[in-house]
Design an enzyme around this catalytic site. Sequence first.
Site, PDB file in Angstrom:
ATOM      1  N   MET A  41      10.367  12.854 -58.071  1.00 50.48           N
ATOM      2  CA  MET A  41      11.000  14.071 -58.580  1.00 50.48           C
ATOM      3  C   MET A  41      12.333  14.309 -57.875  1.00 50.48           C
ATOM      4  O   MET A  41      12.444  14.106 -56.664  1.00 50.48           O
ATOM      5  CB  MET A  41      10.042  15.234 -58.334  1.00 50.48           C
ATOM      6  CG  MET A  41      10.432  16.554 -58.936  1.00 50.48           C
ATOM      7  SD  MET A  41       9.145  17.780 -58.547  1.00 50.48           S
ATOM      8  CE  MET A  41       9.694  19.174 -59.515  1.00 50.48           C
ATOM      9  N   HIS A 109       6.403  11.306 -57.846  1.00 45.50           N
ATOM     10  CA  HIS A 109       6.216  11.253 -59.303  1.00 45.50           C
ATOM     11  C   HIS A 109       6.463   9.850 -59.855  1.00 45.50           C
ATOM     12  O   HIS A 109       6.026   9.507 -60.943  1.00 45.50           O
ATOM     13  CB  HIS A 109       7.155  12.262 -59.981  1.00 45.50           C
ATOM     14  CG  HIS A 109       6.712  12.660 -61.351  1.00 45.50           C
ATOM     15  ND1 HIS A 109       7.445  13.505 -62.151  1.00 45.50           N
ATOM     16  CD2 HIS A 109       5.613  12.334 -62.081  1.00 45.50           C
ATOM     17  CE1 HIS A 109       6.830  13.688 -63.293  1.00 45.50           C
ATOM     18  NE2 HIS A 109       5.723  12.984 -63.285  1.00 45.50           N
ATOM     19  N   ASP A 232      15.258  16.741 -38.292  1.00 40.18           N
ATOM     20  CA  ASP A 232      15.233  16.550 -39.738  1.00 40.18           C
ATOM     21  C   ASP A 232      15.245  17.902 -40.443  1.00 40.18           C
ATOM     22  O   ASP A 232      14.277  18.675 -40.357  1.00 40.18           O
ATOM     23  CB  ASP A 232      13.988  15.757 -40.133  1.00 40.18           C
ATOM     24  CG  ASP A 232      14.030  15.264 -41.572  1.00 40.18           C
ATOM     25  OD1 ASP A 232      14.775  15.857 -42.378  1.00 40.18           O
ATOM     26  OD2 ASP A 232      13.318  14.299 -41.881  1.00 40.18           O
ATOM     27  N   ASP A 276       9.586  11.426 -45.642  1.00 41.67           N
ATOM     28  CA  ASP A 276       9.607  10.244 -44.773  1.00 41.67           C
ATOM     29  C   ASP A 276       9.314   8.962 -45.549  1.00 41.67           C
ATOM     30  O   ASP A 276       9.757   7.879 -45.155  1.00 41.67           O
ATOM     31  CB  ASP A 276       8.576  10.386 -43.646  1.00 41.67           C
ATOM     32  CG  ASP A 276       8.956  11.433 -42.617  1.00 41.67           C
ATOM     33  OD1 ASP A 276      10.168  11.710 -42.483  1.00 41.67           O
ATOM     34  OD2 ASP A 276       8.053  11.975 -41.962  1.00 41.67           O
ATOM     35  N   LEU A 284      15.347   9.713 -40.008  1.00 46.39           N
ATOM     36  CA  LEU A 284      14.700  10.582 -39.019  1.00 46.39           C
ATOM     37  C   LEU A 284      13.208  10.682 -39.336  1.00 46.39           C
ATOM     38  O   LEU A 284      12.826  10.996 -40.460  1.00 46.39           O
ATOM     39  CB  LEU A 284      15.335  11.976 -39.046  1.00 46.39           C
ATOM     40  CG  LEU A 284      16.790  12.052 -38.590  1.00 46.39           C
ATOM     41  CD1 LEU A 284      17.343  13.456 -38.796  1.00 46.39           C
ATOM     42  CD2 LEU A 284      16.924  11.631 -37.130  1.00 46.39           C
ATOM     43  N   ASP A 290       7.614   3.785 -38.761  1.00 45.09           N
ATOM     44  CA  ASP A 290       8.801   3.287 -39.451  1.00 45.09           C
ATOM     45  C   ASP A 290       8.456   2.986 -40.904  1.00 45.09           C
ATOM     46  O   ASP A 290       7.712   2.044 -41.188  1.00 45.09           O
ATOM     47  CB  ASP A 290       9.321   2.017 -38.766  1.00 45.09           C
ATOM     48  CG  ASP A 290      10.645   1.545 -39.341  1.00 45.09           C
ATOM     49  OD1 ASP A 290      11.075   2.069 -40.386  1.00 45.09           O
ATOM     50  OD2 ASP A 290      11.249   0.624 -38.751  1.00 45.09           O
TER      51      ASP A 290
END
Length: 307
Positions: A41, A109, A232, A276, A284, A290
């Site tokens: 989205m 989405h 962040d 993330d 960040l 990771d």
Amino acid sequence: MRIIRLTAFLAMGLGSIIAANAHAASTYAQTKYPVVLAHGMFGWDTMLGSVDYWYGIPGDLRDNGGTVYTTQVSGLESSEARGEQLLLQVKQVLAITGKSRVNLIGHSHGGHSVRYVAAAIPNQVASVTGMASPVKGAPLADLIVNGDKAGEVGTQVLQGLGSILNFIAGGKDLPVSANKSLVSLSSAGSAAFNAKYPQGVPKTACGEGAYQVNGVKYFSFGGTSQVTNVLDILDIPMKLTSLAFAKGEKNDGMVGKCSAHLGKVIRDDYDMNHIDFMNHVFGLRAMGTDPKTIYRGQLNRLKNSGL
């Protein structure tokens, strides 16, 4: 017109990918079939010429031998409309690469989009991977859809934001509908979509779905954190949107732990929030986690499965 431009874009992309693969650091992510990434989205491919949706992820995969394509569909639209748009682009990737199948990875989405494509052309899809995808819906969508006047205002705000993002991301010719997007992502809308496209969907509240359907293998990943890095700026919105969940329900700020389940659940409790999984904002994230490693590991998993 868009299809013509997209074909040219993919053709140029193929040349750059071949060049990148020729100097790949390893073959760790070198799958048999090309990988197609589908955004979620409000998503995009590259915004303002330099801001990638999948920050650093495609490049890392290519450095490790992967053949990877990014796509762009409507940032806000129904699951079916977005799926149809992606289907056209997948067919173009198949034509350009000459490969018989593709591996599809969808974030948020985008998970609905890749499932739609897999159901439409299962013989040309090797695998589907959902990354923090709301298979069984998102509570925030329920709140807005069922929010009466406040919900209408929220929908209008999202419509305006979606139109702006579509324009600056080069998708001004793509339709935008916040209402259709929210309905699709609601519990009821997702249930209706799952009834049409049940492949890989768990039959229990928090179980796994079929690992393979019609020759297509299904996988999923999810997170259970909202605030992962104090620097962040999008962690705060993730914390706020998490308030839509029932008390004690584990979630990534947008998608519940169990809602993200599709096919074989590789892991559903990463210390990651919804953003993330795009490796944003600009990488960040929580220490020791990771996103690039997660995607790279999934391609290696597909490679070892002959896909």
